[in-house]
Design an enzyme around this catalytic site. Sequence first.
Site, mmCIF file in Angstrom:
data_model
loop_
_atom_site.group_PDB
_atom_site.id
_atom_site.type_symbol
_atom_site.label_atom_id
_atom_site.label_comp_id
_atom_site.label_asym_id
_atom_site.label_seq_id
_atom_site.Cartn_x
_atom_site.Cartn_y
_atom_site.Cartn_z
ATOM 1 N N GLY A 152 0.811 -1.200 0.000
ATOM 2 C CA GLY A 152 0.000 0.000 0.000
ATOM 3 C C GLY A 152 0.850 1.257 0.000
ATOM 4 C CG ASP A 211 -0.797 -5.765 0.646
ATOM 5 O OD1 ASP A 211 -1.973 -5.941 0.267
ATOM 6 O OD2 ASP A 211 -0.352 -4.661 1.024
ATOM 7 C CB SER A 241 -5.762 -1.455 8.106
ATOM 8 O OG SER A 241 -7.083 -0.965 8.289
ATOM 9 C CB THR A 262 -7.496 -6.029 8.519
ATOM 10 O OG1 THR A 262 -7.953 -6.641 7.313
ATOM 11 C CG2 THR A 262 -6.013 -5.736 8.394
ATOM 12 C CG ASN A 304 -3.641 -14.367 12.329
ATOM 13 O OD1 ASN A 304 -3.745 -15.185 13.237
ATOM 14 N ND2 ASN A 304 -4.568 -14.230 11.390
ATOM 15 C CE1 TYR A 331 -7.906 2.571 9.240
ATOM 16 C CE2 TYR A 331 -8.359 4.762 10.119
ATOM 17 C CZ TYR A 331 -7.464 3.837 9.619
ATOM 18 O OH TYR A 331 -6.128 4.152 9.505
#
Length: 319
Positions: A18, A39, A83, A100, A107, A153
Amino acid sequence: MRGTHDSHRHVVVTGGAGFLGSHLCAELLSRGTEVTCVDDLCTALPDHERPRSDHPGYTMLRADVTEPFEIERPVDLVLHFASPASPADYLRLPLHTLETGSLGTRNALALARRHGARFILASTSEVYGDPLEHPQSERYWGNVNPVGPRSVYDEAKRFGEALTVAEAEAHGTDTGIVRLFNTYGPRMRDHDGRAVPTFIRQALAGEPLTVTGDGGQTRSLTYVDDTVAGVLAMAASDLRGPVNIGNPTEITMLELARTVIRLTGSSSGVQLIDRPTDDPMVRCPDITLARGKLQWEPTVDAADGLARTISWFRAHRSA
């Protein structure tokens, strides 16, 4: 204290394809550090804008961090930046954003624990919501609507912070949290919905710049090179945080629009449109902690950073 973790050899960057993640990968590679980018490419940059897959120190692992994943060779730093980050993306992917921030953070923390690696969580100024304290220090708990459209978010990041703290307490994992304020710069997607790329795209096309509300709401804009430097200073420290990484100089959205028009030489005007639900009125970090503990503060002012970003967008449009 800086210098505790200065010699990272292999870094895992989740979300490394990103905007901000790609800049982190590029800076680490320039330092001679090996990088594995993890990703799922759901909001990734185009292939030609990411670090080259044939770079000898770079490995690309296409994986969704909401599922457990493993890295076979030793890792000594995990930067968890996966994210959806722009409103256009997290409103389009609400459940994935929440997963996420929760499962993905779990994770990534588990990976750091297995490797004995330092872990840095990319949190956000959005944990402060529409703040009742100004500027915002790390001691402020925030004013967040837990069921509004932005909550997927905001609450994902707030939960990620809680999970990171619990991991450190329960397992002794070496963790840190950075709260990133609005970051901008080259490689932003022109339709990602954030103000800077939107204004630049509109100005270069000769379209009206769409400013929400009366344009009096403020943001703290940090050039991407400064944000990367702050993140890596945090990674090199032993701080747990959270630590604000942002520019303490505020700018109104109307002022930002007019600055972009001036710097592009555009004939565009400004068009006022409705403000989104729960859009914060003010946003400005107190960076006392970053200055004192990390010896970090931003060095690129808005005019310089915007000029660099505009130059990149011009080249990108003509490429």
